[in-house]
Design a protein around this motif. Structure first.
Motif, short mmCIF file in Angstrom:
data_model
loop_
_atom_site.label_atom_id
_atom_site.label_comp_id
_atom_site.label_asym_id
_atom_site.label_seq_id
_atom_site.Cartn_x
_atom_site.Cartn_y
_atom_site.Cartn_z
N LEU A 112 -0.64 -6.06 7.72
CA LEU A 112 -1.45 -4.58 8.14
C LEU A 112 -0.35 -3.77 9.06
O LEU A 112 0.53 -3.10 9.23
CB LEU A 112 -2.98 -3.65 8.49
CG LEU A 112 -3.45 -4.63 7.27
CD1 LEU A 112 -5.27 -4.34 7.20
CD2 LEU A 112 -3.00 -4.05 5.55
N GLU A 113 -0.30 -4.74 9.93
CA GLU A 113 -0.67 -4.04 11.27
C GLU A 113 1.18 -3.68 11.71
O GLU A 113 2.15 -2.86 12.07
CB GLU A 113 0.20 -4.81 12.94
CG GLU A 113 -1.37 -4.74 13.31
CD GLU A 113 -2.37 -5.82 13.61
OE1 GLU A 113 -3.81 -5.98 14.74
OE2 GLU A 113 -1.26 -6.46 15.02
N THR A 114 2.06 -5.19 10.70
CA THR A 114 3.54 -5.41 10.97
C THR A 114 4.52 -4.61 9.84
O THR A 114 5.56 -4.71 9.33
CB THR A 114 3.60 -6.82 11.33
OG1 THR A 114 3.46 -7.43 10.06
CG2 THR A 114 3.16 -7.42 12.46
N GLY A 115 3.30 -4.88 8.33
CA GLY A 115 3.47 -4.45 7.22
C GLY A 115 4.56 -5.36 6.70
O GLY A 115 4.72 -4.97 5.47
N HIS A 116 3.71 -6.11 7.18
CA HIS A 116 4.92 -7.87 5.64
C HIS A 116 4.07 -8.33 4.88
O HIS A 116 2.73 -7.86 5.18
CB HIS A 116 5.61 -8.98 7.45
CG HIS A 116 6.63 -8.59 8.15
ND1 HIS A 116 7.75 -8.23 7.35
CD2 HIS A 116 6.38 -8.11 8.71
CE1 HIS A 116 8.86 -7.56 8.57
NE2 HIS A 116 7.96 -8.05 8.74
N PRO A 117 4.26 -8.56 4.28
CA PRO A 117 3.45 -8.95 2.89
C PRO A 117 3.31 -10.56 3.45
O PRO A 117 1.71 -11.37 2.69
CB PRO A 117 4.45 -9.08 1.80
CG PRO A 117 6.13 -9.25 1.76
CD PRO A 117 5.72 -8.69 3.59
N SER A 141 -7.82 -5.45 -5.25
CA SER A 141 -6.76 -4.14 -4.90
C SER A 141 -8.38 -3.54 -3.85
O SER A 141 -7.89 -3.22 -2.97
CB SER A 141 -6.85 -3.04 -5.92
OG SER A 141 -7.52 -2.77 -6.43
N ARG A 142 -9.66 -3.73 -4.75
CA ARG A 142 -10.73 -3.24 -3.73
C ARG A 142 -11.39 -3.97 -3.67
O ARG A 142 -12.85 -3.62 -2.70
CB ARG A 142 -10.95 -1.95 -5.11
CG ARG A 142 -10.15 -0.94 -5.09
CD ARG A 142 -10.81 0.04 -6.81
NE ARG A 142 -9.57 1.33 -6.88
CZ ARG A 142 -8.53 0.80 -7.41
NH1 ARG A 142 -8.32 -0.16 -8.08
NH2 ARG A 142 -7.43 2.40 -8.54
N VAL A 143 -11.87 -5.28 -4.20
CA VAL A 143 -12.75 -5.87 -3.32
C VAL A 143 -12.32 -7.41 -3.14
O VAL A 143 -12.91 -8.77 -3.13
CB VAL A 143 -13.74 -6.41 -4.62
CG1 VAL A 143 -15.15 -6.71 -4.31
CG2 VAL A 143 -13.82 -5.18 -5.94
N GLY A 144 -11.30 -7.23 -2.48
CA GLY A 144 -10.31 -9.04 -2.21
C GLY A 144 -10.97 -8.53 -0.70
O GLY A 144 -11.70 -9.39 -0.02
N VAL A 145 -9.99 -9.20 0.41
CA VAL A 145 -10.27 -10.19 1.56
C VAL A 145 -10.81 -8.44 2.66
O VAL A 145 -11.96 -8.78 2.78
CB VAL A 145 -8.82 -10.14 2.29
CG1 VAL A 145 -9.54 -10.43 3.62
CG2 VAL A 145 -8.13 -11.85 1.81
N LEU A 146 -10.72 -7.67 2.27
CA LEU A 146 -10.90 -5.98 3.60
C LEU A 146 -11.44 -5.02 2.31
O LEU A 146 -10.78 -4.52 1.75
CB LEU A 146 -9.95 -5.57 3.81
CG LEU A 146 -10.13 -4.10 5.05
CD1 LEU A 146 -10.49 -4.84 5.94
CD2 LEU A 146 -9.13 -4.12 5.90
N ARG A 147 -12.55 -5.15 2.48
CA ARG A 147 -13.54 -3.88 1.76
C ARG A 147 -13.61 -2.87 1.76
O ARG A 147 -13.83 -2.77 3.30
CB ARG A 147 -14.69 -4.71 1.17
CG ARG A 147 -14.00 -6.06 0.69
CD ARG A 147 -15.28 -6.57 0.13
NE ARG A 147 -15.32 -7.76 -1.12
CZ ARG A 147 -15.71 -9.49 -0.98
NH1 ARG A 147 -17.53 -9.16 -0.31
NH2 ARG A 147 -15.50 -9.84 -1.95
N SER A 148 -14.42 -2.06 1.71
CA SER A 148 -14.57 -0.75 1.92
C SER A 148 -15.78 0.62 1.77
O SER A 148 -15.32 -0.02 -0.02
CB SER A 148 -13.02 0.80 3.00
OG SER A 148 -12.76 1.46 1.11
N SER A 149 -16.17 1.80 1.39
CA SER A 149 -17.05 2.03 0.60
C SER A 149 -16.72 2.61 -0.76
O SER A 149 -17.33 2.64 -1.52
CB SER A 149 -18.02 2.89 1.18
OG SER A 149 -18.34 3.73 1.17
N THR A 150 -15.00 3.65 0.12
CA THR A 150 -14.33 3.94 -1.24
C THR A 150 -13.71 2.94 -2.08
O THR A 150 -13.61 3.60 -3.52
CB THR A 150 -13.08 4.47 -0.29
OG1 THR A 150 -13.42 5.31 0.42
CG2 THR A 150 -12.00 5.36 -1.15
N GLY A 151 -12.92 1.84 -1.86
CA GLY A 151 -12.46 1.36 -2.27
C GLY A 151 -13.77 0.66 -3.70
O GLY A 151 -13.59 0.52 -4.64
#
Length: 554
Positions: free
Chosen positions: A310-315, A448-458
């Motif tokens: 996320l910091e570097t923008g690399h996949p 896209s929404r319940v993967g490694v990084l989650r949030s209330s919105t997703g």
């Protein structure tokens, strides 16, 4: 939560069989249960959706963890397991695992599994993430699962009392009037119509059907891992626990943004032998993140990789194992070497592109210490089960051990608990399925929404999108529709539990609640279905205080 089918649509059973015990699944958990039950019950049936060797056990690379080394103890193994589990483990279950584990591995060797030895003839033990000792037994370098599967299949073939149904998908569990197990319905692939089924009556069912990897677009799991066991158990009234704790393996070979399905796993054992992670500038970014650096527990490493991406923008990030040398690669990791080369990467000379992908379900059908579920006559073991040993994040190579230990325990108690061969009760709930073509949409929503990084919105969006899919009806009733309905059923329960757990714990990572919160979330989310409606509820429990014990295993 949106109502789902309480039963999968199918034709009435066109044939009938019976067994005292039906084992669903043919990996280490299922075949161990069947082998240990022989001689104790008259008739055992093993049902597997593909061939006997097609499940997740076959793909296990790293090995099986147990306190088998001269300087190791079950107590040290216990501490490492609890620390990885992030306060969500069942302490009694962990103690069962680590104390009974060494004998379970020795029995596996007696059944014919050949593990690698050192020059003195002792088991060759290595280390993986989260372990403070060398305690991972492996076979043929990086083909441990395949060797275990081979040995178990050979043992089953020598047991004529075990009836095997291959290419057979379980449609639903069948219950009696008292709510207990009366058998199950199955569809034998290629036998008659797509939606034709048979009834196998039984006095007990042991679920050992593996995990839910195909819930996500990228996974290390084989294509058969469509959450079937969890879904049929939920529809039969069983309690599911800890579904939100899905482990994403940090070092899965990155094949590009459009790659889907089963992805090549780069075993943690590669890092155990000295490989390390670097970013696109060649910087080792695990230093200072955790005391074990590149061998930190999997949730720590996955989060570190995702943060750097996320910091570097690399996949992706990179795994550097070039210094291990060609001879070592060929001897220790021949299958991973061949897999990498088949995708155009030579780890002897190249960096390996890696990114996290779905790997293991720490939750599942909630069981006690003897594999009993909340439904009389229904037992569960292995990845389909939630025995409590993994907590919020499974310690590396504890999965094969769990299947061994708890299948042995089921075999110890089940013969004395067999129910009468009951009459199937008439099901009064609505049957249905969603289209098999909806699978990709479900997977994309979850990834896209319940993967490694989650949030209330997703997570809120995921629940809404999955609910819309649940409202569609299938034109065709076939195995694809059954599998997709199972995937959707578990996806909804998983997303709901993840939305409600407002903290970060182990493999559950909420960017909007970045800290572990024992004051509010020390406990478990349970899911149960009634007439197609799934309710997710929180059961508080004391947190397992592992932080003060981290040094005990060193």
């Amino acid at each position: 939560m949106k109502s789902l089918p309480g039963l999968l649509s199918s034709r009435d059973p066109g044939w009938t069989e019976w067994a005292d015990v039906i084992v669903v699944g043919s990996g280490i958990a299922g075949l161990t249960a069947a082998l240990r039950l022989r001689g104790q019950v008259e008739r055992i049936a093993v049902v597997t959706k593909d061939v006997l060797a097609a499940g997740s056990t076959q793909w296990a690379q790293g090995g099986i963890a147990a306190a088998l080394g001269p300087e190791d103890t079950p107590e040290q193994h216990e501490v490492d397991t609890l620390v990885a589990g992030a306060g969500a483990c069942d302490l009694d279950a962990v103690r069962v695992l680590v104390t009974e584990g060494p004998d379970a591995v020795r029995e596996l060797i007696e059944w014919g599994a050949n593990f690698d030895k050192d020059p003195e003839g002792n088991l060759s033990l290595t280390r993986e993430g989260g372990h403070h000792r060398d305690r991972i037994a492996h076979a043929n370098g990086d083909a441990t699962g395949a060797e275990i599967q081979r040995a178990l299949i050979e043992a089953v073939k020598r047991a004529p009392e075990i009836l095997v149904f291959e290419h057979a998908m379980v449609v639903d569990l069948v219950t009696a009037d008292d709510g207990g197990i009366a058998g199950l319905t199955i569809h034998v692939m290629g036998d008659g119509d797509d939606d034709g089924v048979g009834l196998v009556r039984a006095r007990a069912v042991v679920l050992a059907s593996g995990g839910l990897g195909q819930v996500f677009s990228q996974t290390t799991n084989p294509s058969v891992s469509t959450a079937d066991g969890m879904a049929i158990a939920l529809r039969a009234g069983a309690r599911l626990r800890d579904l939100e704790f899905v482990q994403f393996h940090p070092t899965v070979m990155y094949l590009g943004p459009d790659s889907r399905g089963q992805q090549p796993l780069i075993s943690e054992a590669v890092r155990g032998e000295g490989a390390f992670l670097v970013d696109w500038d060649g910087e080792r970014f695990m230093q200072g993140v955790h005391e074990l650096a590149d061998l930190a527990p999997r949730d720590i490493v996955s989060k570190a990789i995702m943060k750097r991406m996320l910091e570097t923008g690399h996949p992706n990030m990179w795994l550097d194992a070039r210094h291990l040398g060609g001879e070592f690669w060929q001897r220790r990791f021949p299958n991973i070497l061949a897999s990498c080369r088949s995708h155009g990467v030579d780890p002897v000379t190249d960096l390996i592109p890696v990114a996290p992908a779905c790997h293991y379900a720490s939750g599942g059908v909630h069981t006690d210490l003897w594999g009993r579920s909340s439904v009389p006559g229904l037992y569960a073991t292995g990845e389909v089960a939630c025995s409590g040993v993994h907590g919020a994040n499974r310690l590396a190579s504890n999965s094969l051990l769990e299947g061994l230990v708890f299948s042995r325990r089921i075999a110890d108690v089940l013969p004395g608990e067999l129910r009468p061969l009951g009459e199937p009760a008439r099901h009064v709930g609505a049957a249905g399925v969603v289209p098999g073509t909806a699978l990709k949409e479900v997977q994309e929503t979850m990834s896209s929404r319940v993967g490694v990084l989650r949030s209330s919105t997703g997570l809120t969006e995921a629940v809404e999108l999955l609910g819309k899919i649940a409202s569609t009806s299938a034109g065709a009733i076939d195995p694809a529709a059954w599998e997709t309905t199972n995937v959707l059923t578990i996806s909804l329960a998983l997303a709901e539990a993840a939305l409600r757990r407002e903290e970060t714990r182990g493999s559950h990572w909420r960017e909007d609640f970045p800290d572990r919160d024992d004051a509010h979330w020390a406990g478990h989310f349970d899911a149960q279905m009634t007439d197609g409606a799934t309710a997710v509820s929180f059961t508080p429990s004391p947190a397992t205080d592992t932080d003060t014990h981290e040094g005990a295993a060193r």
